[in-house]
Structures are given as structure tokens and as C-alpha cells.
Design a protein around this motif. Structure first.
Motif, PDB file in Angstrom:
ATOM      1  N   LYS A  27       0.402  22.586   2.959  1.00 59.04           N
ATOM      2  CA  LYS A  27      -0.712  22.261   3.848  1.00 59.04           C
ATOM      3  C   LYS A  27      -0.813  23.198   5.054  1.00 59.04           C
ATOM      4  CE  LYS A  27      -1.109  17.388   2.584  1.00 59.04           C
ATOM      5  NZ  LYS A  27      -1.228  15.986   3.091  1.00 59.04           N
ATOM      6  N   ALA A  28      -0.108  24.328   5.005  1.00 59.32           N
ATOM      7  CA  ALA A  28      -0.216  25.306   6.099  1.00 59.32           C
ATOM      8  C   ALA A  28      -1.618  25.916   6.114  1.00 59.32           C
ATOM      9  CB  ALA A  28       0.820  26.405   5.935  1.00 59.32           C
ATOM     10  N   LEU A  29      -2.236  25.970   7.254  1.00 57.84           N
ATOM     11  CA  LEU A  29      -3.599  26.479   7.356  1.00 57.84           C
ATOM     12  C   LEU A  29      -3.677  27.974   7.086  1.00 57.84           C
ATOM     13  CD1 LEU A  29      -4.877  24.539  10.506  1.00 57.84           C
ATOM     14  CD2 LEU A  29      -5.218  23.983   8.089  1.00 57.84           C
ATOM     15  N   ASP A  30      -2.565  28.685   7.277  1.00 61.06           N
ATOM     16  CA  ASP A  30      -2.564  30.131   7.056  1.00 61.06           C
ATOM     17  C   ASP A  30      -1.864  30.516   5.747  1.00 61.06           C
ATOM     18  OD1 ASP A  30      -0.048  29.387   7.885  1.00 61.06           O
ATOM     19  OD2 ASP A  30       0.285  31.152   9.143  1.00 61.06           O
ATOM     20  N   LEU A  31      -1.753  29.575   4.818  1.00 62.32           N
ATOM     21  CA  LEU A  31      -1.132  29.863   3.519  1.00 62.32           C
ATOM     22  C   LEU A  31      -1.932  30.937   2.787  1.00 62.32           C
ATOM     23  CD1 LEU A  31       1.087  28.908   1.422  1.00 62.32           C
ATOM     24  CD2 LEU A  31      -0.752  27.527   0.412  1.00 62.32           C
ATOM     25  N   LYS A  32      -1.256  31.974   2.326  1.00 64.47           N
ATOM     26  CA  LYS A  32      -1.917  33.063   1.611  1.00 64.47           C
ATOM     27  C   LYS A  32      -1.922  32.778   0.113  1.00 64.47           C
ATOM     28  CE  LYS A  32      -0.552  36.529   5.040  1.00 64.47           C
ATOM     29  NZ  LYS A  32       0.232  37.773   5.282  1.00 64.47           N
ATOM     30  N   VAL A  33      -3.103  32.864  -0.491  1.00 59.62           N
ATOM     31  CA  VAL A  33      -3.276  32.571  -1.921  1.00 59.62           C
ATOM     32  C   VAL A  33      -3.988  33.744  -2.577  1.00 59.62           C
ATOM     33  CG1 VAL A  33      -4.200  30.974  -3.631  1.00 59.62           C
ATOM     34  CG2 VAL A  33      -3.440  30.102  -1.402  1.00 59.62           C
ATOM     35  N   GLU A  34      -3.443  34.196  -3.718  1.00 59.02           N
ATOM     36  CA  GLU A  34      -4.045  35.278  -4.477  1.00 59.02           C
ATOM     37  C   GLU A  34      -4.404  34.774  -5.873  1.00 59.02           C
ATOM     38  OE1 GLU A  34      -1.076  38.271  -4.587  1.00 59.02           O
ATOM     39  OE2 GLU A  34      -1.002  38.550  -2.414  1.00 59.02           O
ATOM     40  N   THR A  35      -5.195  35.571  -6.596  1.00 59.93           N
ATOM     41  CA  THR A  35      -5.539  35.255  -7.981  1.00 59.93           C
ATOM     42  C   THR A  35      -4.831  36.244  -8.898  1.00 59.93           C
ATOM     43  OG1 THR A  35      -7.709  34.383  -7.349  1.00 59.93           O
ATOM     44  CG2 THR A  35      -7.390  34.981  -9.663  1.00 59.93           C
ATOM     45  N   LYS A  36      -4.084  35.708  -9.866  1.00 59.58           N
ATOM     46  CA  LYS A  36      -3.365  36.551 -10.815  1.00 59.58           C
ATOM     47  C   LYS A  36      -4.317  37.053 -11.907  1.00 59.58           C
ATOM     48  CE  LYS A  36      -0.087  33.460 -11.602  1.00 59.58           C
ATOM     49  NZ  LYS A  36       1.212  32.852 -12.042  1.00 59.58           N
TER      50      LYS A  36
END
Length: 266
Positions: A27-36
Motif C-alpha cells: 500500500k505504499a503510495l510510491d510503489l514502483k510497478v512495471e509491466t513484464k
């Protein structure tokens, strides 16, 4: 005590470390998410948890190989750890608490690498399940505070609860009609999804579940838990274990019917 009890203890230590890392970023607001490349998401927490587990294994079991979802295979030999740092990443990145770290030890045998230890840790749910070959399956807070798992004894489809992840995949494989017919024949169906449905089968709260498309790291740990709880874990073709790129799990009594329905083709 089985030959793998020390490995099971290590798997718990690895899960403790992974839980701390993943919960820190949940639930971190700055969580980094990428698409594989396969269009599935991967977060910084997935990568960090797998790197943490790999580093710990390198120190504790330097001769063992490791297969992980994010970084592939490292090492060779008769023993291979299989890791899914976050099973349920789509839930994780949306703040849904249904996700877990899956850790399994597999050993080389006549049929390839077979899981002998499995730990499924879902810290946002406050739950953990584990098993070792020949030692039974358990759930609890620790090895010393645990309850043994046992699958249900439901024997009729009309009394059975069936769990699944989603409808996607069944139609592409020509299995959608059989899947829908199965849901109509059962007492109850729910889309719990991912690791949780297999743990419910092991606990006896769900009688069977299935998924049409999976990877080894999705199945290695859950397969040990289900089988040590007295259930069956196979591919949709009936092949025992987690090597069929799909899965069907049950209390064993209903397994033949489960496979019959899911292999109906129209």
C-alpha cells in the motif's frame, strides 16, 4: 522427523524475511510497478523479496540451485529451490491483501524435480501454511504453534465447493463449457484465486479448485501442502504434481469428476 526438516525451518526463516520486506511496501503510495513482456505486472517489492531470498539461500545453501519468477534459474544440482516472491501481484499493487510468498525445495528424481518442502506465507492475511514430504501439512504462526491440515471428505458434487481464479484462459483452451457445467453441478463456487484456493482445499474449507494456465513457481509449494493434507494435486491431464502448466487440486475423492468436467471439449 523427515529428511527435510532443517530445510523446512530455513524456508520459514526465508518467509519471515520476505514478509517483512513485502509488508513494508504494501500500500505504499510510491510503489514502483512495471509491466513484464508477458503483460503481467511486477513491483519493486517482487524483485526485492526474491533478491532477499536468493541472497539468504546463497549463504545458507550455497550448493543448491534457485528458480525464481523474476530472475530465472541460478545454479545446478539435485536440489533446487523454487520461489514466487509475491503470488498475487495484481492484488498486491491494488492493496488487496490476498497475496503470498511461495517457497519450495524440489529434489531431482525419476520424474524430474519434485517438491519436498513448501511454505506459503500470506502476511497481509496473517496466515501461513507449510508441509514437508512425509511430515504432514500445517497452518499456524510457527512450527511450534501449528494445527495439522486435512482435506474434506465431501463425496458428492452437489455438496462440493469449487474455487477458481478467473474465467480467462478456460475459453482459449476450449474448456469453458466444461468449466461452466462444473460450476452448475457444484453446491458453491467462488473466485478466491491464486494460492488461497489451494490452501482452502488443504484446510478442507473448499473441496476442489483449478486453474488453466500456471508456472512452476505458482504450484510447487501449494502442491506439497495439498498432498500432505491428504488431497490430490495434478495437471488438468491428470499428471501428478506441478509440472503440467495448469493445475487441479481436490480432496481426492472428487478428483476424477473434476478432471472429467474440465476436459469436456465442444
Amino acid at each position: 522427523m523427515s529428511d527435510y526438516h532443517d530445510d523446512l525451518r530455513l524456508a520459514h526463516v526465508l518467509a519471515d524475511a520476505a514478509d517483512a520486506a513485502t509488508m513494508d511496501r504494501f500500500k505504499a503510495l510510491d510503489l514502483k510497478v512495471e509491466t513484464k513482456p508477458d503483460m503481467t505486472p511486477v513491483s519493486e517489492a517482487d524483485k526485492a523479496a526474491e533478491e532477499l531470498i536468493r541472497g539468504s539461500l546463497q549463504r545458507a545453501r550455497p550448493r543448491d540451485a534457485v528458480l525464481g519468477e523474476e530472475f530465472g534459474v541460478q545454479g545446478t544440482g539435485a536440489r533446487r529451490w523454487v520461489v514466487d516472491p509475491i503470488d498475487g501481484t495484481k492484488n498486491y499493487v491494488r492493496g488487496v491483501p490476498v497475496w503470498a510468498t511461495l517457497i519450495s525445495l524440489t529434489v531431482a528424481g525419476e520424474g524430474g524435480y519434485e517438491p519436498v518442502v513448501g511454505v506459503v506465507s500470506a502476511p497481509a492475511l496473517g496466515r501461513r501454511w507449510w508441509a514437508e514430504r512425509g511430515g504432514g501439512a500445517y497452518t499456524g504462526r510457527s512450527l511450534s504453534q501449528a494445527t495439522r491440515l486435512r482435506v474434506s471428505d465431501v463425496s458428492e458434487l452437489g455438496d462440493a465447493s469449487f474455487a477458481y481464479s478467473s474465467l480467462s484462459g478456460w475459453e482459449e483452451q476450449g474448456r469453458l463449457d466444461g468449466f461452466l457445467n462444473l460450476t452448475r453441478a457444484c453446491w458453491r463456487t467462488r473466485g478466491y484465486g491464486d494460492f488461497w484456493q489451494y490452501m482452502m482445499v488443504a484446510e478442507g474449507s473448499v473441496d476442489m479448485c483449478a486453474e488453466p494456465e500456471l508456472s512452476l513457481w505458482d504450484m510447487a509449494a501449494p502442491s506439497v501442502v495439498v498432498q500432505e493434507a491428504g488431497g490430490r494435486f495434478t495437471g488438468l491431464d491428470g499428471t501428478k504434481g506441478p509440472h503440467s502448466a495448469n493445475a487441479a487440486a481436490s480432496n481426492g475423492i472428487l478428483h476424477g469428476l473434476l478432471l472429467d468436467y474440465l476436459n469436456e471439449r465442444y
